[in-house]
Design a protein around this motif. Structure first.
Motif, short mmCIF file in Angstrom:
data_model
loop_
_atom_site.label_atom_id
_atom_site.label_comp_id
_atom_site.label_asym_id
_atom_site.label_seq_id
_atom_site.Cartn_x
_atom_site.Cartn_y
_atom_site.Cartn_z
N LEU A 1 0.81 -1.22 0.00
CA LEU A 1 0.00 0.00 0.00
C LEU A 1 0.85 1.28 0.00
O LEU A 1 0.50 2.25 -0.67
CB LEU A 1 -0.93 0.03 1.22
N ILE A 2 1.95 1.29 0.77
CA ILE A 2 2.70 2.57 0.90
C ILE A 2 4.19 2.43 0.62
O ILE A 2 4.95 3.38 0.80
CB ILE A 2 2.49 3.20 2.31
N GLY A 3 4.61 1.24 0.20
CA GLY A 3 6.03 1.06 -0.11
C GLY A 3 6.80 0.51 1.07
O GLY A 3 6.37 0.62 2.23
N ILE A 4 7.96 -0.04 0.79
CA ILE A 4 8.77 -0.70 1.82
C ILE A 4 9.30 0.30 2.85
O ILE A 4 9.62 -0.07 3.98
CB ILE A 4 9.93 -1.49 1.15
N ASP A 5 9.36 1.60 2.49
CA ASP A 5 9.87 2.60 3.44
C ASP A 5 8.91 2.84 4.60
O ASP A 5 9.26 3.53 5.56
CB ASP A 5 10.10 3.94 2.73
N GLY A 6 7.69 2.28 4.52
CA GLY A 6 6.68 2.56 5.55
C GLY A 6 6.49 1.44 6.56
O GLY A 6 5.55 1.48 7.34
N VAL A 7 7.37 0.43 6.56
CA VAL A 7 7.13 -0.70 7.46
C VAL A 7 8.34 -1.04 8.31
O VAL A 7 9.48 -1.02 7.85
CB VAL A 7 6.58 -1.93 6.66
#
Ligand SMILES: [Zn+2]
Length: 347
Positions: free
Chosen positions: A267-273
């Protein structure tokens, strides 16, 4: 020169060389509970943290119902006091208050502890106390746990039924003051209306330190796709919780944990987890049956993932991420780099 193929163990070791960051751990309440004993941190927690290659831990001040309202502030102060005393007794740890101190601790191969707070109850209705806690080292705050307080309302452990009210004026003041002080706002647990209110005030990247996606466990304590996207729009980070991956015991698996990671990344890309394990079994297992029953009635029965129950198991997650096809760069972002970016921007 012949290129030797790297084994999966070697790859895990290489990925763990920079250590793992877990942004939610209920350590202070346990240290307080055992306040008559010495070296609890060293004897009961250090071995698992070391074998799991944990480098930074968000340790959460949390006040149990039985202390509220009268002694909430005192117990919170006592939890911080125990934390400092225990760290003094074990040089493998360092309490860190800014990005530089975190990096210094990591360079010295110490475990950095970031003091966080889960529920603003210790502040009562006095904003001045936020500054006092800041001086004591508090660097992240979630306004509520599941219950209502002077700042706002928590999300319920059901698919609907949370209060429709957003933050109180006091809750809004806390958020504004956090921006001024440089104290990370944590949106874990807050109800959907409060979640929106916080995002309407903050200008820095928001975090949800320990949560799961409603797609796999549909309760308002977790976060919906719309909420995940709101965090992504603010360049924030969502830490995935290990105790609420599913309502069902048989679905509470490491693969399901990675499903939560994958859903946020999609949903928001790997930078968000990131990671907010919320390992809780060490406390739960100390409780009498009556307390477990009370938790089940008030909130839920936690379903622990068999091979991800404490910090020593962190390697199983990395192995699973490799098996599921995540690249080295993606794994490093999940394990630490995304949280480090948040520390750099806030602290
Ligand atoms: Zn929590």
């Amino acid at each position: 020169m012949t290129a030797k193929k790297e084994s999966i163990e070697e790859r895990i070791d290489r990925l763990h060389a920079g250590r793992i960051i877990d942004l939610h751990f209920d350590l202070p309440m346990d240290l307080y509970q055992k306040r008559e004993r010495k070296n609890v941190l060293e004897t009961e927690f250090l071995p698992e943290l070391e074998s799991g290659h944990i480098g930074v831990v968000g340790v959460a001040i949390y006040i149990e119902d039985r202390y509220l309202p009268e002694t909430g502030l005192r117990v919170a102060l006592d939890q911080i006091a125990r934390l400092y005393a225990e760290v003094d007794a074990c040089p493998r740890f360092a309490i860190c208050k800014n990005y530089h101190e975190i990096q210094k601790a990591r360079d010295a191969e110490k475990i950095a502890l970031l003091i966080t707070m889960e529920g603003a109850e210790p502040l009562g209705t006095d904003l001045n106390l936020l500054r006092a806690f800041y001086e004591l080292g508090l660097r992240s705050i979630g306004l509520t746990h599941a219950r209502r307080n002077a700042a706002g309302d928590g999300g319920v452990f059901a698919s609907s039924g949370s209060s429709r009210d957003g933050l109180s004026g006091f809750g809004r003041d806390i958020v504004r003051e956090c921006e001024v002080l440089g104290m990370i706002i944590d949106l874990a647990h807050i109800n959907p209306a409060g979640f929106k209110d916080i995002l309407s005030i903050t200008t820095r990247p928001p975090i949800v330190s320990h949560t799961n996606v409603r797609l796999y466990y549909d309760i308002e304590r977790n976060i919906s796709d719309d909420q995940i996207k709101m965090i992504g729009e603010g360049r924030g980070v969502i830490g995935i919780n290990s105790v609420l991956v599913s309502a069902k015991k048989e679905e509470s698996t490491l693969d399901r944990y990675v499903d939560h990671i994958e859903h946020v990344a999609n949903l928001i890309g790997i930078d968000g987890v990131g990671i907010g394990f919320d390992f809780f079994e060490f406390i739960y297992s100390q409780w009498p049956e009556s307390a477990k029953k009370e938790l089940a009635e008030k909130l839920t029965t936690p379903q622990f993932i068999p091979d991800l129950r404490n910090h020593s198991h962190a390697g199983s997650l990395t192995r699973k991420l490799i098996e599921r096809g995540f690249s080295d760069e993606e794994i490093e972002k999940i394990l630490r780099r995304n949280w480090l970016r948040i520390f750099q921007e806030w602290l």
